[in-house]
Scaffold this active site. Structure first.
Site, PDB file in Angstrom:
ATOM      1  CD1 TRP A 146      -0.469  -1.548   3.138  1.00 46.19           C
ATOM      2  CD2 TRP A 146       0.400   0.487   3.408  1.00 46.19           C
ATOM      3  NE1 TRP A 146       0.203  -1.552   4.328  1.00 46.19           N
ATOM      4  CE2 TRP A 146       0.748  -0.308   4.523  1.00 46.19           C
ATOM      5  CE3 TRP A 146       0.848   1.807   3.364  1.00 46.19           C
ATOM      6  CZ2 TRP A 146       1.525   0.180   5.587  1.00 46.19           C
ATOM      7  CZ3 TRP A 146       1.614   2.293   4.419  1.00 46.19           C
ATOM      8  CH2 TRP A 146       1.941   1.475   5.511  1.00 46.19           C
ATOM      9  CG  ASN A 147       5.074   1.381   0.751  1.00 48.36           C
ATOM     10  OD1 ASN A 147       4.742   0.523  -0.064  1.00 48.36           O
ATOM     11  ND2 ASN A 147       6.321   1.562   1.102  1.00 48.36           N
ATOM     12  CE  LYS A 170      -3.554  -8.804  -3.577  1.00 52.05           C
ATOM     13  NZ  LYS A 170      -4.068  -7.647  -2.820  1.00 52.05           N
ATOM     14  CD  GLU A 244      13.037  -5.389  -4.721  1.00 53.36           C
ATOM     15  OE1 GLU A 244      13.516  -4.959  -3.656  1.00 53.36           O
ATOM     16  OE2 GLU A 244      13.716  -5.571  -5.742  1.00 53.36           O
ATOM     17  CG  LEU A 245      10.751  -9.625   0.884  1.00 50.17           C
ATOM     18  CD1 LEU A 245      11.189 -10.921   1.524  1.00 50.17           C
ATOM     19  CD2 LEU A 245       9.285  -9.684   0.485  1.00 50.17           C
ATOM     20  CB  CYS A 278      10.777  -0.966   1.647  1.00 50.15           C
ATOM     21  SG  CYS A 278      11.267  -0.082   0.156  1.00 50.15           S
ATOM     22  CD  GLU A 375       9.583  -3.083   7.174  1.00 47.27           C
ATOM     23  OE1 GLU A 375       8.849  -4.064   7.038  1.00 47.27           O
ATOM     24  OE2 GLU A 375      10.060  -2.443   6.220  1.00 47.27           O
TER      25      GLU A 375
HETATM   26  P1  NAD Z   1       1.901  -7.026   3.015  1.00 41.08           P
HETATM   27  O1  NAD Z   1       2.978  -8.039   2.876  1.00 41.08           O
HETATM   28  O2  NAD Z   1       0.970  -7.113   4.145  1.00 41.08           O
HETATM   29  O3  NAD Z   1       0.970  -7.043   1.705  1.00 41.08           O
HETATM   30  C1  NAD Z   1       1.509  -6.898   0.412  1.00 41.08           C
HETATM   31  C2  NAD Z   1       0.554  -7.501  -0.607  1.00 41.08           C
HETATM   32  O4  NAD Z   1       0.491  -8.907  -0.417  1.00 41.08           O
HETATM   33  C3  NAD Z   1      -0.873  -6.983  -0.542  1.00 41.08           C
HETATM   34  O5  NAD Z   1      -1.336  -6.788  -1.853  1.00 41.08           O
HETATM   35  C4  NAD Z   1      -1.610  -8.131   0.156  1.00 41.08           C
HETATM   36  O6  NAD Z   1      -2.969  -8.203  -0.175  1.00 41.08           O
HETATM   37  C5  NAD Z   1      -0.869  -9.329  -0.390  1.00 41.08           C
HETATM   38  N1  NAD Z   1      -0.928 -10.544   0.440  1.00 41.08           N
HETATM   39  C6  NAD Z   1      -1.086 -10.641   1.779  1.00 41.08           C
HETATM   40  N2  NAD Z   1      -1.021 -11.938   2.168  1.00 41.08           N
HETATM   41  C7  NAD Z   1      -0.827 -12.677   1.050  1.00 41.08           C
HETATM   42  C8  NAD Z   1      -0.642 -14.072   0.796  1.00 41.08           C
HETATM   43  N3  NAD Z   1      -0.647 -14.972   1.775  1.00 41.08           N
HETATM   44  N4  NAD Z   1      -0.427 -14.482  -0.479  1.00 41.08           N
HETATM   45  C9  NAD Z   1      -0.374 -13.581  -1.494  1.00 41.08           C
HETATM   46  N5  NAD Z   1      -0.546 -12.248  -1.315  1.00 41.08           N
HETATM   47  C10 NAD Z   1      -0.756 -11.790  -0.061  1.00 41.08           C
HETATM   48  O7  NAD Z   1       2.656  -5.628   2.947  1.00 41.08           O
HETATM   49  P2  NAD Z   1       2.049  -4.174   3.158  1.00 41.08           P
HETATM   50  O8  NAD Z   1       1.671  -4.041   4.586  1.00 41.08           O
HETATM   51  O9  NAD Z   1       1.039  -3.875   2.109  1.00 41.08           O
HETATM   52  O10 NAD Z   1       3.323  -3.267   2.831  1.00 41.08           O
HETATM   53  C11 NAD Z   1       4.308  -2.971   3.745  1.00 41.08           C
HETATM   54  C12 NAD Z   1       5.518  -3.873   3.565  1.00 41.08           C
HETATM   55  O11 NAD Z   1       6.030  -3.760   2.237  1.00 41.08           O
HETATM   56  C13 NAD Z   1       6.656  -3.490   4.463  1.00 41.08           C
HETATM   57  O12 NAD Z   1       7.224  -4.635   5.040  1.00 41.08           O
HETATM   58  C14 NAD Z   1       7.659  -2.839   3.509  1.00 41.08           C
HETATM   59  O13 NAD Z   1       8.982  -2.871   3.945  1.00 41.08           O
HETATM   60  C15 NAD Z   1       7.445  -3.598   2.272  1.00 41.08           C
HETATM   61  N6  NAD Z   1       7.909  -2.823   1.115  1.00 41.08           N
HETATM   62  C16 NAD Z   1       9.042  -3.213   0.462  1.00 41.08           C
HETATM   63  C17 NAD Z   1       9.521  -2.469  -0.604  1.00 41.08           C
HETATM   64  C18 NAD Z   1      10.768  -2.873  -1.350  1.00 41.08           C
HETATM   65  O14 NAD Z   1      10.941  -2.445  -2.485  1.00 41.08           O
HETATM   66  N7  NAD Z   1      11.642  -3.679  -0.791  1.00 41.08           N
HETATM   67  C19 NAD Z   1       8.844  -1.325  -1.004  1.00 41.08           C
HETATM   68  C20 NAD Z   1       7.702  -0.955  -0.304  1.00 41.08           C
HETATM   69  C21 NAD Z   1       7.235  -1.717   0.749  1.00 41.08           C
END
Ligand code: NAD
Length: 483
Positions: A146-147, A170, A244-245, A278, A375
């Site tokens: 979402w960010n 998605k 990308e986590l 992130c 984090e």
């Molecule tokens: P999240 O992992 O909760 O969700 C990300 C996406 O995954 C959403 O679209 C969600 O609906 C989907 N999802 C959730 N559970 C799933 C599953 N079991 N199987 C498949 N899809 C699933 O992350 P968030 O809260 O939306 O975003 C924040 C995180 O993203 C933070 O940890 C941040 O560090 C990371 N992030 C990383 C980068 C990067 O480039 N490394 C950039 C931005 C954000």
């Protein structure tokens, strides 16, 4: 949703509310995709790849469409930024800057698409030539957070299109609207149906997508927990994954830094985007001699940070993007205090209410504390002190993550020495948070697998094929195999 060139509702008519985090009110309703909708989108992308003309288009044609899309993004940047800021609560000006820069990804990868593909191999066999071809990987399923939903989608889409892949995305259930709005531009640019598809929905939809045996790659950005779950599911089908986590990125500050410049860099690293980045520079690892002066300088500016309506140009920090995110930050702050961290400022909800959190600095943090290791994804800076360069590097690397780092010193030799030793995908020296389409980005350790951006980002969407050509036309001994 946008599936196979059509605008459709969910097959069961289900919808999902999207909240504006600033007002806390529902501002949009989008379809909530079913398993059948996921299958339909995947099949559309599959068809467009397998039978359709897309993968056989010339790179020049794909590049032309990509440049047209880039122009449409430029034209619509303000509207898209308004939508995204309303959806995720980040500053309009940050979202606008992202949308205005996003076309560069399409121009850059359009350029790479029409430059050299593959290479001649130096053959040791007199009657053989050999070369490699770069071919598209296939159907890509992108799952985004979402960010920065559209920015992170387009880090995947631009190289995927350049390679000749087809795409299903998605976005996060918290911020589905900008990716759907973006699909209108893809349609207007004239991409063939099925090449780009958008599904809206929650984790279930992400699961259906990643379990599909009809996709070739999952490109995921999000939390490390979900990334691991996706990698496990993908392993069953040996689907390629790009992850990308998260991060717990260190800012390593030496006594010989420029204190004023460094203070601004530290603030930008952790309080910009309300820390919901992130690459947030969440661990300040500062040398003893600079610590007091640096914290004082940071505090001076932190006191003037303007919290408020993300749409207003003077606002500097918006709210946390969701209620669960707000609650998570609060509980991590409580835990940090219990474990012995000293609050320098903040560590509480802001007076303005809603999901706003005061910019927070915690001192006397130790590596064994949760706040040092996990984090937060919020405006929380943890401070640790060091004496020697060796100790600084050890503390910086004491993390399961490895996404980014900052090094602050005016000593050029030390800067390079330390940058080389930090295990992270991006290191900034006397700066923070700079990004570009040509600069690879990604994580060491549990910050991810693979790289986005740069030529490395394109390679993630390609297969490499070796082609051997016999040039003598003579029969060969059938029993001297291959060599
Ligand atoms: P999240 O992992 O909760 O969700 C990300 C996406 O995954 C959403 O679209 C969600 O609906 C989907 N999802 C959730 N559970 C799933 C599953 N079991 N199987 C498949 N899809 C699933 O992350 P968030 O809260 O939306 O975003 C924040 C995180 O993203 C933070 O940890 C941040 O560090 C990371 N992030 C990383 C980068 C990067 O480039 N490394 C950039 C931005 C954000």
């Amino acid at each position: 949703m946008y599936i196979d060139g059509q605008w459709v509702d969910a097959s069961d008519g289900g919808t999902l509310d999207s909240l504006n985090p600033y007002t806390g009110e529902v501002w949009a309703q989008v379809p909530n995709a079913t398993a059948a909708d996921v299958a339909k989108a995947v099949e559309a992308a599959r068809r467009a790849f397998d039978d359709g003309e897309w993968r056989h288009t010339t790179p020049q044609h794909r590049a032309r469409l990509m440049r047209r899309l880039a122009e449409l993004i430029t034209k619509n940047a303000e509207e898209l930024a308004r939508i995204e800021s309303t959806d995720n609560g980040k500053l309009y000006r940050e979202m606008l800057a992202q949308w205005r820069y996003m076309p560069e990804w399409f121009y850059y990868y359009a350029g790479l698409a029409v430059s050299e593909q593959g290479r001649m191999l130096a053959s040791d066999k007199p009657n053989f030539m050999a070369f490699t071809r770069k071919e598209p990987l296939g159907v890509v399923a992108a799952i985004t957070p979402w960010n920065s939903p559209a920015f992170l989608m387009n880090w995947k889409l631009a190289p995927a299109l350049a390679a000749g892949c087809t795409f299903v995305v998605k976005p996060s259930e918290h911020t589905p609207v900008s990716s759907l709005a973006f699909a209108r531009l893809v349609e207007e640019a004239g991409f063939p149906k099925g090449v780009f598809n958008v599904l809206s929905g929650g984790p279930e939809v992400g699961k259906f997508l990643s379990e599909s045996t009809r996709i070739d790659k999952i490109a995921f950005t999000g939390s490390d927990g979900v990334g691991k779950a996706i990698a496990q599911v993908a392993a069953k089908n040996l689907t390629r994954v790009g992850l990308e986590l998260g991060g717990k990125s260190p800012q390593v500050v030496f006594d010989d830094c420029d204190v004023a410049v460094t203070a601004h860099g530290i603030i930008s690293g952790i309080f910009a985007a309300t820390g919901q980045s992130c690459m947030a520079g969440s661990r300040l690892i500062v040398q003893k001699g600079a610590k007091a002066q640096l914290i004082e300088k940071i505090l001076e500016r932190v006191k003037t940070i303007k919290l408020g309506d993300p749409m207003q140009p003077e606002t500097e920090m918006g709210p946390a993007a969701t209620k669960p995110q707000f609650d998570k930050v609060m509980s991590m702050l409580e835990a940090a205090k219990k474990q012995g961290a000293r609050v320098v400022c903040g560590a509480k909800p802001a007076e303005i209410g809603g999901y706003f959190i005061e910019p927070t600095i915690l001192d006397q943090v130790r590596p064994d504390m949760t706040i040092f290791q996990d984090e937060v994804f919020g405006p929380v800076l943890s401070v640790l002190e060091f004496e020697t360069e060796e100790e600084a590097v050890r503390l910086a690397n004491d993390t399961r993550y490895g996404l980014a780092a900052g090094v602050w010193t005016l000593n050029v030799q030390k800067a390079h020495r330390v940058a080389a030793q930090i295990r992270a995908g991006s290191v900034w020296i006397n700066a923070y948070r700079t990004l570009a389409p040509y600069a690879p980005f990604g994580g060491y350790g549990q910050s991810g697998i693979g790289r986005e951006n740069g030529p490395e980002g394109l390679a993630e969407y390609q297969e490499t094929k070796t082609v051997w050509i016999e040039t003598s036309g003579k029969s060969r001994d059938p029993f001297t195999i291959g060599l």
